[in-house]
Design an enzyme around this catalytic site. Sequence first.
Site, PDB file in Angstrom:
ATOM      1  N   ASP A   1     -66.921 -82.628 -15.265  1.00  0.00           N
ATOM      2  CA  ASP A   1     -68.233 -83.256 -15.099  1.00  0.00           C
ATOM      3  C   ASP A   1     -69.157 -82.156 -14.597  1.00  0.00           C
ATOM      4  OD1 ASP A   1     -70.522 -84.585 -14.396  1.00  0.00           O
ATOM      5  OD2 ASP A   1     -69.538 -86.066 -13.105  1.00  0.00           O
TER       6      ASP A   1
ATOM      7  N   SER B   1     -85.588 -80.408 -24.860  1.00  0.00           N
ATOM      8  CA  SER B   1     -86.134 -81.555 -25.563  1.00  0.00           C
ATOM      9  C   SER B   1     -87.633 -81.369 -25.748  1.00  0.00           C
ATOM     10  CB  SER B   1     -85.895 -82.833 -24.748  1.00  0.00           C
ATOM     11  OG  SER B   1     -86.634 -83.913 -25.263  1.00  0.00           O
TER      12      SER B   1
ATOM     13  N   TYR C   1     -86.081 -87.256 -16.613  1.00  0.00           N
ATOM     14  CA  TYR C   1     -85.554 -86.419 -17.691  1.00  0.00           C
ATOM     15  C   TYR C   1     -86.514 -85.288 -18.005  1.00  0.00           C
ATOM     16  CZ  TYR C   1     -83.980 -85.359 -22.504  1.00  0.00           C
ATOM     17  OH  TYR C   1     -83.551 -84.746 -23.656  1.00  0.00           O
TER      18      TYR C   1
ATOM     19  N   LYS D   1     -85.846 -81.251 -17.724  1.00  0.00           N
ATOM     20  CA  LYS D   1     -85.887 -80.414 -18.918  1.00  0.00           C
ATOM     21  C   LYS D   1     -87.035 -79.403 -18.858  1.00  0.00           C
ATOM     22  CE  LYS D   1     -82.414 -81.917 -21.451  1.00  0.00           C
ATOM     23  NZ  LYS D   1     -81.281 -81.053 -21.838  1.00  0.00           N
TER      24      LYS D   1
END
Length: 258
Positions: free
Chosen positions: A63, A143, A156, A160
């Site tokens: 992980d 992204s 997120y 990013k």
Amino acid sequence: MPLLPDRVVLISGGTSGLGAAIARAAAREGALVAVTGRRREPGEALAAELTAAGAQALFIRADVGEVEQARASVTAAVAGFGRVDSLVNAAGLTSRGTLLDTTPELFDAHIAVNLKAPFFLMQAVVADLVARKAPGTIVNVLSMSAHGGQPYLAPYVAAKAGLAGLTRNAAHAHRRDRIRINGLNIGWTDTEGENETQRRFHGAGDDWREKAGASLPMGKLGQPDEIADFVAFLLSDRSGVVTGSVIDWDQNVLGGFD
């Protein structure tokens, strides 16, 4: 000639989706491939698939959101193959949250997987490369949302966007070590994870891919195998001296308006 002959490539989040596509592309181009993932069954299945196809492949259960497990995955790859020449940070978390409803726990989870994991994976790989005075390549999967993104992707986007800055910083810091570090801002892509996300968060039906494709300029979602081929190119010597680039891999043009 293959693009990655005898290159040892470590791919975080490499057991499914885009990461698995990158693993297959790297193996096809002659690389020795190590993939990390949290789930043993798909990881071992992918390693067996690549081995059956004639590649050398290794699954490392980890992980990467846990720093010590991320570091240990690099140690395991070195133990298995003797070194790591290239790294792909493909592991990602895309759970939803807005500026108003994101909890500290959700924010921390995004930072852990989408920013902290790439940071410490790069730290471990670059440290090994520098100690060996060896050149290397890294590709970080980002992204298009890093440019701003949707309201429901606030944590997120924060992570990013941070990774985009880190990509440039690390590339600048280690260019004279001949370590090239680049990133890809991926647009809407047809992966298992995206299918789950569309169904879980957006109530999508079985025809969501067709509807999505019809709304896009090229008539289709981005395809993992196409992205994987481009990642293999960036990892290879064929991409020359390019470093510190964060490339928009998308069919919409940022800042373009009809």
